[in-house]
Structure formats: C-alpha cells, structure tokens
Motif scaffolding. Structure first.
Motif, PDB file in Angstrom:
ATOM      1  N   ALA A   7       0.843  -1.202   0.000  1.00  0.00           N
ATOM      2  CA  ALA A   7       0.000   0.000   0.000  1.00  0.00           C
ATOM      3  C   ALA A   7       0.874   1.246   0.000  1.00  0.00           C
ATOM      4  CB  ALA A   7      -0.931   0.003   1.212  1.00  0.00           C
ATOM      5  N   PHE A   8       0.220   2.386  -0.240  1.00  0.00           N
ATOM      6  CA  PHE A   8       0.915   3.680  -0.235  1.00  0.00           C
ATOM      7  C   PHE A   8      -0.032   4.724   0.345  1.00  0.00           C
ATOM      8  CE2 PHE A   8       1.559   7.814  -2.286  1.00  0.00           C
ATOM      9  CZ  PHE A   8       2.875   8.075  -1.927  1.00  0.00           C
ATOM     10  N   ALA A   9       0.534   5.660   1.094  1.00  0.00           N
ATOM     11  CA  ALA A   9      -0.266   6.742   1.677  1.00  0.00           C
ATOM     12  C   ALA A   9       0.535   8.038   1.641  1.00  0.00           C
ATOM     13  CB  ALA A   9      -0.678   6.403   3.106  1.00  0.00           C
ATOM     14  N   VAL A  21       5.055  16.901   4.719  1.00  0.00           N
ATOM     15  CA  VAL A  21       4.467  15.866   3.862  1.00  0.00           C
ATOM     16  C   VAL A  21       4.942  14.505   4.351  1.00  0.00           C
ATOM     17  CG1 VAL A  21       4.296  14.900   1.542  1.00  0.00           C
ATOM     18  CG2 VAL A  21       4.400  17.384   1.863  1.00  0.00           C
ATOM     19  N   TRP A  22       3.996  13.628   4.636  1.00  0.00           N
ATOM     20  CA  TRP A  22       4.292  12.240   4.979  1.00  0.00           C
ATOM     21  C   TRP A  22       4.041  11.361   3.753  1.00  0.00           C
ATOM     22  CZ3 TRP A  22       6.920  10.093   8.664  1.00  0.00           C
ATOM     23  CH2 TRP A  22       6.955  10.626   9.957  1.00  0.00           C
ATOM     24  N   GLU A  23       4.980  10.495   3.446  1.00  0.00           N
ATOM     25  CA  GLU A  23       4.789   9.464   2.432  1.00  0.00           C
ATOM     26  C   GLU A  23       5.166   8.126   3.050  1.00  0.00           C
ATOM     27  OE1 GLU A  23       6.859  10.305  -1.172  1.00  0.00           O
ATOM     28  OE2 GLU A  23       5.433  11.877  -1.788  1.00  0.00           O
ATOM     29  N   ILE A  24       4.242   7.177   3.002  1.00  0.00           N
ATOM     30  CA  ILE A  24       4.460   5.870   3.605  1.00  0.00           C
ATOM     31  C   ILE A  24       4.231   4.790   2.556  1.00  0.00           C
ATOM     32  CG2 ILE A  24       3.804   4.289   5.453  1.00  0.00           C
ATOM     33  CD1 ILE A  24       2.774   6.638   7.030  1.00  0.00           C
ATOM     34  N   ARG A  25       5.219   3.922   2.418  1.00  0.00           N
ATOM     35  CA  ARG A  25       5.130   2.798   1.485  1.00  0.00           C
ATOM     36  C   ARG A  25       5.243   1.494   2.270  1.00  0.00           C
ATOM     37  NH1 ARG A  25       7.675   6.852  -1.249  1.00  0.00           N
ATOM     38  NH2 ARG A  25       7.010   7.202  -3.411  1.00  0.00           N
ATOM     39  N   SER A  26       4.419   0.528   1.894  1.00  0.00           N
ATOM     40  CA  SER A  26       4.394  -0.754   2.586  1.00  0.00           C
ATOM     41  C   SER A  26       4.490  -1.888   1.567  1.00  0.00           C
ATOM     42  CB  SER A  26       3.093  -0.883   3.401  1.00  0.00           C
ATOM     43  OG  SER A  26       2.936  -2.193   3.903  1.00  0.00           O
ATOM     44  N   VAL A  27       5.393  -2.828   1.825  1.00  0.00           N
ATOM     45  CA  VAL A  27       5.524  -4.023   0.983  1.00  0.00           C
ATOM     46  C   VAL A  27       5.569  -5.242   1.885  1.00  0.00           C
ATOM     47  CG1 VAL A  27       6.689  -2.835  -0.924  1.00  0.00           C
ATOM     48  CG2 VAL A  27       8.046  -3.805   0.938  1.00  0.00           C
ATOM     49  N   ASN A  28       5.454  -6.424   1.268  1.00  0.00           N
ATOM     50  CA  ASN A  28       5.379  -7.635   2.083  1.00  0.00           C
ATOM     51  C   ASN A  28       6.715  -7.957   2.754  1.00  0.00           C
ATOM     52  OD1 ASN A  28       6.321  -8.254  -0.584  1.00  0.00           O
ATOM     53  ND2 ASN A  28       6.092 -10.403  -0.126  1.00  0.00           N
ATOM     54  N   HIS A  29       6.626  -8.482   3.952  1.00  0.00           N
ATOM     55  CA  HIS A  29       7.797  -8.872   4.738  1.00  0.00           C
ATOM     56  C   HIS A  29       7.337  -9.871   5.790  1.00  0.00           C
ATOM     57  CE1 HIS A  29      11.399  -8.523   7.307  1.00  0.00           C
ATOM     58  NE2 HIS A  29      11.998  -8.145   6.207  1.00  0.00           N
ATOM     59  N   ARG A  30       8.243 -10.729   6.210  1.00  0.00           N
ATOM     60  CA  ARG A  30       7.882 -11.765   7.183  1.00  0.00           C
ATOM     61  C   ARG A  30       7.491 -11.165   8.528  1.00  0.00           C
ATOM     62  NH1 ARG A  30       8.202 -17.121   7.475  1.00  0.00           N
ATOM     63  NH2 ARG A  30       8.564 -18.142   9.479  1.00  0.00           N
ATOM     64  N   TYR A  31       8.135 -10.052   8.898  1.00  0.00           N
ATOM     65  CA  TYR A  31       7.847  -9.400  10.179  1.00  0.00           C
ATOM     66  C   TYR A  31       7.529  -7.926   9.933  1.00  0.00           C
ATOM     67  CZ  TYR A  31      10.304 -13.599  11.704  1.00  0.00           C
ATOM     68  OH  TYR A  31      10.694 -14.894  11.885  1.00  0.00           O
ATOM     69  N   PRO A  34       9.865  -1.388  10.281  1.00  0.00           N
ATOM     70  CA  PRO A  34       9.703   0.034   9.916  1.00  0.00           C
ATOM     71  C   PRO A  34      11.044   0.717   9.662  1.00  0.00           C
ATOM     72  CG  PRO A  34       9.455  -0.242  12.285  1.00  0.00           C
ATOM     73  CD  PRO A  34       9.722  -1.599  11.728  1.00  0.00           C
ATOM     74  N   HIS A  35      11.042   1.632   8.697  1.00  0.00           N
ATOM     75  CA  HIS A  35      12.214   2.460   8.401  1.00  0.00           C
ATOM     76  C   HIS A  35      11.739   3.914   8.318  1.00  0.00           C
ATOM     77  CE1 HIS A  35      14.932  -0.899   7.389  1.00  0.00           C
ATOM     78  NE2 HIS A  35      13.827  -1.475   6.936  1.00  0.00           N
ATOM     79  N   PHE A  36      12.447   4.814   9.024  1.00  0.00           N
ATOM     80  CA  PHE A  36      12.065   6.224   9.062  1.00  0.00           C
ATOM     81  C   PHE A  36      13.153   7.092   8.457  1.00  0.00           C
ATOM     82  CE2 PHE A  36       9.331   4.451  12.319  1.00  0.00           C
ATOM     83  CZ  PHE A  36       8.151   5.158  12.152  1.00  0.00           C
ATOM     84  N   LYS A  61       7.220  -4.447   5.469  1.00  0.00           N
ATOM     85  CA  LYS A  61       8.338  -3.506   5.479  1.00  0.00           C
ATOM     86  C   LYS A  61       7.753  -2.126   5.201  1.00  0.00           C
ATOM     87  CE  LYS A  61      12.828  -2.521   3.384  1.00  0.00           C
ATOM     88  NZ  LYS A  61      13.818  -2.951   2.368  1.00  0.00           N
ATOM     89  N   ILE A  62       7.851  -1.230   6.188  1.00  0.00           N
ATOM     90  CA  ILE A  62       7.194   0.073   6.119  1.00  0.00           C
ATOM     91  C   ILE A  62       8.247   1.171   6.004  1.00  0.00           C
ATOM     92  CG2 ILE A  62       5.403   1.511   7.122  1.00  0.00           C
ATOM     93  CD1 ILE A  62       4.529  -1.369   6.772  1.00  0.00           C
ATOM     94  N   GLU A  63       8.225   1.896   4.911  1.00  0.00           N
ATOM     95  CA  GLU A  63       9.142   3.015   4.707  1.00  0.00           C
ATOM     96  C   GLU A  63       8.377   4.318   4.903  1.00  0.00           C
ATOM     97  OE1 GLU A  63      11.048   2.700   0.954  1.00  0.00           O
ATOM     98  OE2 GLU A  63      12.114   0.844   1.464  1.00  0.00           O
TER      99      GLU A  63
END
Length: 287
Positions: A7-9, A21-31, A34-36, A61-63
C-alpha cells in the motif's frame, strides 16, 4: 478483515509555521520492519511514531518519509558579541606575536563555536502536527491494505472452490478408475496365463487397492480448504497461518499424485498443485 501488505499513503499539512508531507510505502515482509527518514527537527518523535506503527500493523516492510519545510523567520541567528570580543582580543594578541600575521577572515570568525547562536524554536506545534498527520497516513495506508486484501481474499476463495470441485470430481470417478485398473491387471494376467495361487492373487489385489485408496488425502484436502476459509475470516495477522495451510494442501496433492496409477488422476493432482501454487503466491502478500 484480510489485509494486504502492499500500500501507499500520502498526507500533506500546511500551517503558519510551514508545511510537512508524509509518504508511507508498505511491501510484504515476514515481520514488521519500519524504516524512518526524518529531518533533524523531528528526530525526537521517532519513538512515538514507532509505537503508533506497532499498535496498528502486524507485518510488512514500512518506509516512512517526512519532508518538513519551516517558514522563513521561524529560525533566527544571533551574534554573541561577548564571545566575539574575546575572539577579537585573542586575534590581536596573536598579531603582536607574529610580525607577518595574516589578516583574519570574518567568515572564519563566524564559524568559531559560540559566536553564532540560533534562537531556540518552539517545535511543539510542528511535532504535534507531524504525529497527527502520521496517524492519518497510517489510517489511509490500512484502508488501502484492506481494499487490496479484500480482492486477495476473493482470489483465494475462488481457488478454494476450484479445489473442492476437483476433489468432488475425483471422488465421483475414483470407484470407476479403481475397477478399470483392477480389470486391466486381471486381463494382463489372463493374457500372460500367469499361474498364480488364488491367495497370492488376492494379496496383489489388496496391495493395489491400498495404493489406490486416496480417501484419506481427499478428506484432508477438504478439511484444509475449510480451515483456510475460516482463517480468512479471522482478524489480525493471518498470513503466516495461511502460508502453513498452503504447505499442508500441497503435501496432500503430492501424495495424491504419488498414488496415481491413472492419467486422469494424475491430471487432477496437477490441477490441484497449480491452484495451490496460485494461492500461495498471493498469500505471500497477506498480512
């Protein structure tokens, strides 16, 4: 509700103190990983941001990237004249010691520690706005993950129905397949005029019947299909359990294939494995 991990927000805020401005990207990961990427002015709120993530998300995996632009005049620089006078006195003293002392560059003096002081900026409103906007972005991200998760759920349910249909077909044709294969063996023995004792012949037929007995595998396939459906209706992280169930489904399909003595049954086992692999690929993206 079934949620995807992709997903993306994006959330933007404009205030008197500036914009962010916040931009958040999410991709599949076993656990949950988060990365900031935060500007220096927002470093101190990172623990609170991580806490928000842990409460809202289970895997992925959340960026998270924050761009912050403060309005002009928000930060001011002041000249510390007392320190400047001390530096000037030191320079004058040095010049008396050296006949050919070089001239002092004013810019170098300004770089001296303590000569320039930045007026402390009240970042509390900025931090509050950043936290609020982050929560909005996470809510937006979750909403998108759920929408995609709903589509993934329907994809998996369709394949499960196909598996149930394939299992039902096997159950219908299995008695006929067994009888046909048994008759082929008897015909071959008759053609070869093999002299087998009745007891030995019966043993051969029993062994053949055991090899062709796949009722247990079919029952387990039905059970796993129902368990996958129940898991899809559960809340929270279900991806790992679904992945395990795909392994169990694949195990039964492989056993079914190994017991096959008929091209039709072999093709059914192949069809099952194809359907299971299609589900497994999509399930890798479910939270």
């Amino acid at each position: 509700m079934t949620s995807s991990m992709t997903a993306f927000a994006r959330v933007q805020v404009q205030e008197d103190w500036g914009s962010l401005v916040w931009e958040i990207r999410s991709v599949n990961h076993r656990y949950l990983e988060p990365h900031f990427r935060l500007p220096e002015q927002a470093r101190e709120i990172e623990p609170k941001l991580r806490e928000v993530l842990r409460k809202q998300l289970n895997r992925g995996k959340i960026e998270c990237s924050l761009r912050l632009q403060l309005a002009e005049g928000t930060q001011k620089l002041n000249l510390n004249e007392a320190v400047l006078e001390d530096v000037q006195a030191a320079v004058n003293k040095v010049e008396t010691w050296f006949i050919n002392a070089a001239g002092v560059n004013p810019l170098e003096i300004l770089r001296w520690p303590g000569v320039m002081e930045s007026e402390e900026t009240n970042l509390a409103p900025v931090h509050a706005a950043a936290l609020k906007a982050f929560e909005e972005a996470i809510a937006q991200l979750i909403s998108m993950r759920q929408r995609e998760g709903s589509e993934l759920k329907q994809f998996v349910l369709t394949r499960l129905d196909n598996i149930s249909e394939e299992v039902g077909t096997i159950r219908k044709v299995l008695p006929e397949l067994i009888q046909g294969q048994r008759q082929k063996i008897l015909d071959r023995l008759e053609e070869a005029r093999a002299e087998l004792e009745p007891e030995r012949l019966e043993q051969e037929m029993v062994m053949f019947a055991q090899k062709m007995d796949v009722d247990e595998e079919l029952d387990r396939l039905d059970t796993h299909v129902q368990e996958v459906k129940r898991t899809l209706d559960k809340k929270g992280g279900i991806g790992r359990r679904l992945d395990f169930l795909m392994q169990e489904l694949n195990r039964e399909a492989n056993t079914l294939s190994s017991k096959s003595v008929n091209a039709g049954l072999t093709q059914s086992a192949v069809n099952l494995k194809v359907l299971i692999e299609q589900m497994r690929e999509q399930i890798q993206n479910i939270e």
